[in-house]
Design an enzyme around this catalytic site. Structure first.
Site, PDB file in Angstrom:
ATOM      1  N   LYS A 112       0.831  -1.207   0.000  1.00 33.24           N
ATOM      2  CA  LYS A 112       0.000   0.000   0.000  1.00 33.24           C
ATOM      3  C   LYS A 112       0.862   1.252   0.000  1.00 33.24           C
ATOM      4  O   LYS A 112       0.572   2.214  -0.710  1.00 33.24           O
ATOM      5  CB  LYS A 112      -0.963  -0.007   1.193  1.00 33.24           C
ATOM      6  N   LYS A 191      -4.182  -8.217  -9.664  1.00 35.16           N
ATOM      7  CA  LYS A 191      -5.217  -8.590  -8.692  1.00 35.16           C
ATOM      8  C   LYS A 191      -6.397  -7.619  -8.759  1.00 35.16           C
ATOM      9  O   LYS A 191      -6.198  -6.405  -8.752  1.00 35.16           O
ATOM     10  CB  LYS A 191      -4.616  -8.574  -7.268  1.00 35.16           C
ATOM     11  N   LYS A 194     -10.738  -3.098  -5.197  1.00 38.16           N
ATOM     12  CA  LYS A 194     -11.572  -1.887  -5.179  1.00 38.16           C
ATOM     13  C   LYS A 194     -10.737  -0.653  -5.452  1.00 38.16           C
ATOM     14  O   LYS A 194     -11.197   0.301  -6.045  1.00 38.16           O
ATOM     15  CB  LYS A 194     -12.195  -1.715  -3.793  1.00 38.16           C
TER      16      LYS A 194
HETATM   17  P1  ADP Z   1     -10.129  -4.953  -2.044  1.00 39.32           P
HETATM   18  O1  ADP Z   1      -8.702  -5.399  -2.234  1.00 39.32           O
HETATM   19  O2  ADP Z   1     -10.903  -5.072  -3.282  1.00 39.32           O
HETATM   20  O3  ADP Z   1     -10.249  -3.592  -1.404  1.00 39.32           O
HETATM   21  P2  ADP Z   1     -10.727  -6.063   0.559  1.00 39.32           P
HETATM   22  O4  ADP Z   1      -9.330  -5.727   0.960  1.00 39.32           O
HETATM   23  O5  ADP Z   1     -11.837  -5.366   1.262  1.00 39.32           O
HETATM   24  O6  ADP Z   1     -10.836  -5.930  -1.035  1.00 39.32           O
HETATM   25  O7  ADP Z   1     -10.949  -7.613   0.687  1.00 39.32           O
HETATM   26  C1  ADP Z   1     -12.103  -8.270   1.129  1.00 39.32           C
HETATM   27  C2  ADP Z   1     -11.943  -9.757   0.919  1.00 39.32           C
HETATM   28  O8  ADP Z   1     -11.905 -10.050  -0.482  1.00 39.32           O
HETATM   29  C3  ADP Z   1     -10.644 -10.324   1.494  1.00 39.32           C
HETATM   30  O9  ADP Z   1     -10.900 -11.622   1.964  1.00 39.32           O
HETATM   31  C4  ADP Z   1      -9.722 -10.372   0.312  1.00 39.32           C
HETATM   32  O10 ADP Z   1      -8.712 -11.338   0.440  1.00 39.32           O
HETATM   33  C5  ADP Z   1     -10.706 -10.750  -0.797  1.00 39.32           C
HETATM   34  N1  ADP Z   1     -10.232 -10.291  -2.100  1.00 39.32           N
HETATM   35  C6  ADP Z   1     -10.078  -9.017  -2.520  1.00 39.32           C
HETATM   36  N2  ADP Z   1      -9.640  -8.975  -3.794  1.00 39.32           N
HETATM   37  C7  ADP Z   1      -9.513 -10.270  -4.204  1.00 39.32           C
HETATM   38  C8  ADP Z   1      -9.104 -10.895  -5.412  1.00 39.32           C
HETATM   39  N3  ADP Z   1      -8.761 -10.178  -6.475  1.00 39.32           N
HETATM   40  N4  ADP Z   1      -9.087 -12.241  -5.476  1.00 39.32           N
HETATM   41  C9  ADP Z   1      -9.448 -12.980  -4.393  1.00 39.32           C
HETATM   42  N5  ADP Z   1      -9.853 -12.453  -3.227  1.00 39.32           N
HETATM   43  C10 ADP Z   1      -9.885 -11.115  -3.116  1.00 39.32           C
END
Ligand code: ADP
Ligand code: TRP
Length: 312
Positions: A112, A191, A194
């Site tokens: 990050k 990956k 959001k």
């Molecule tokens: P983001 O990275 O989209 O902000 P979060 O950090 O809120 O998402 O993650 C919420 C859940 O979704 C976590 O369990 C995270 O590991 C899973 N997650 C987020 N992006 C992915 C992805 N591209 N593939 C698989 N799991 C994901």
């Protein structure tokens, strides 16, 4: 009886990666383990989101997403982190037990900061708040995507450090990461996240889904568009998937159109539920969930305060 726990940050609209890695397993397993907990991680989101109106709207939206995706608020507790102050209190206690170099090794923190996010102290201590989320409820299983593996390891480490210092108090939880879903790629092949602008939104309109799918980066060197296929295998399986890709070898547009239809078939009923859930319903479920979570957390925190010596 095993307890499931997971959290998602209200930092933007949920996408299909969030759904397959965290939400869907929670929904499926909650039949087997009816005591599961699903949390809106609003204090985690505060490490990156500083706009009150946006945060407020996102919290309601994520709550609505949970319900529309099929989480049953009777069998599972849906709540938001900030409604249970014990999370931040326990996070503080864990911070006094782990070292700065240990936290400096966290991949998520390093990534990050490398991406230009402010290195605030909250972002640095983030894994200890997540450890508190999980350990406060004696959670056994934590369904997440691969990017959260190390954070669950950190939670185990926090439990072990506490137990060593003060006696057996916390259970060591396990992550649950499905191989096929560990990292769902985004439209740019990296990956899906959001915060990267590369998502296929879970509750997008068919047009939004189509726009995202059509923008998936394809590699023209092989017969199979790998990024399209990696997403498609979440929606279609086995022979049906293989036949489709064999039949339309090299025809990327047709394959993308098939993917749009397959995503829409899964999402359409959820989208209909999504539109019918009011803000008031979401707020009520979060308030009730918060009360149930607080009751559990308070019992655990009373024991913690006792063993560390602040209860006199
Ligand atoms: P983001 O990275 O989209 O902000 P979060 O950090 O809120 O998402 O993650 C919420 C859940 O979704 C976590 O369990 C995270 O590991 C899973 N997650 C987020 N992006 C992915 C992805 N591209 N593939 C698989 N799991 C994901
Ligand atoms: N850090 C997680 C993420 O960004 C969200 C989260 C907060 C979480 N607390 C949790 C996930 C507890 C599982 C368990 O994805």
């Amino acid at each position: 009886m095993q307890r499931l726990f997971t959290g998602l940050q209200p930092s933007g609209a949920l996408h299909i990666g969030n759904y397959f890695a965290a939400l869907k397993p929670m929904i499926e397993l909650s039949q087997e383990f009816p005591d599961s907990m699903l949390m809106v991680a609003d204090y985690h989101a505060l490490t990156s989101l500083k706009d009150a109106a946006e945060l407020r709207a996102n919290i309601i939206e994520v709550g609505r997403d949970f319900l529309a995706a099929g989480v049953d608020p009777q069998t599972s507790i849906i709540f938001k982190q900030s409604d249970v102050p014990d999370h931040t209190e326990l996070a503080w206690i864990f911070q006094t037990l782990v070292s700065v170099p240990f936290l400096q090794q966290a991949h998520a923190y390093k990534d990050k900061v490398a991406k230009g996010l402010e290195a605030n102290a909250g972002l640095f201590a983030y894994p200890m708040l997540m450890a508190a989320d999980i350990l406060l409820y004696d959670s056994d299983i934590v369904p997440v995507g691969a990017d959260q593996r190390q954070h669950v390891e950190y939670a185990r480490e926090a439990a072990a450090k506490f137990n060593h210092a003060y006696g057996e108090t916390f259970k060591e939880p396990r992550e649950r990461i499905l191989d096929a879903i560990a990292t769902v790629p985004g439209t740019d092949g990296k990956k899906m996240s959001k915060s990267y602008g590369n998502t296929i939104p879970l509750f997008g309109s068919k047009d939004e889904i189509a726009k995202a799918v059509m923008s998936i980066v394809t590699d023209s060197s092989g017969d199979k568009p790998e990024n399209v296929y990696a997403i498609h295998k979440l929606f279609r399986h086995g022979e049906s998937l293989e036949n489709l890709y064999a039949e339309h070898k090299g025809s990327y547009k047709t394959l993308k159109e098939a993917l749009i239809e397959d995503i829409d078939a899964l999402v359409a009923p959820m989208r209909a539920r999504h539109e019918a859930i009011t803000d008031e319903e979401v707020k009520l479920i979060l308030v009730k969930g918060g009360e149930r979570a607080r009751e559990r957390a308070q019992t655990k925190m009373a024991a913690v305060r006792e063993v560390i010596g602040v209860a006199i």
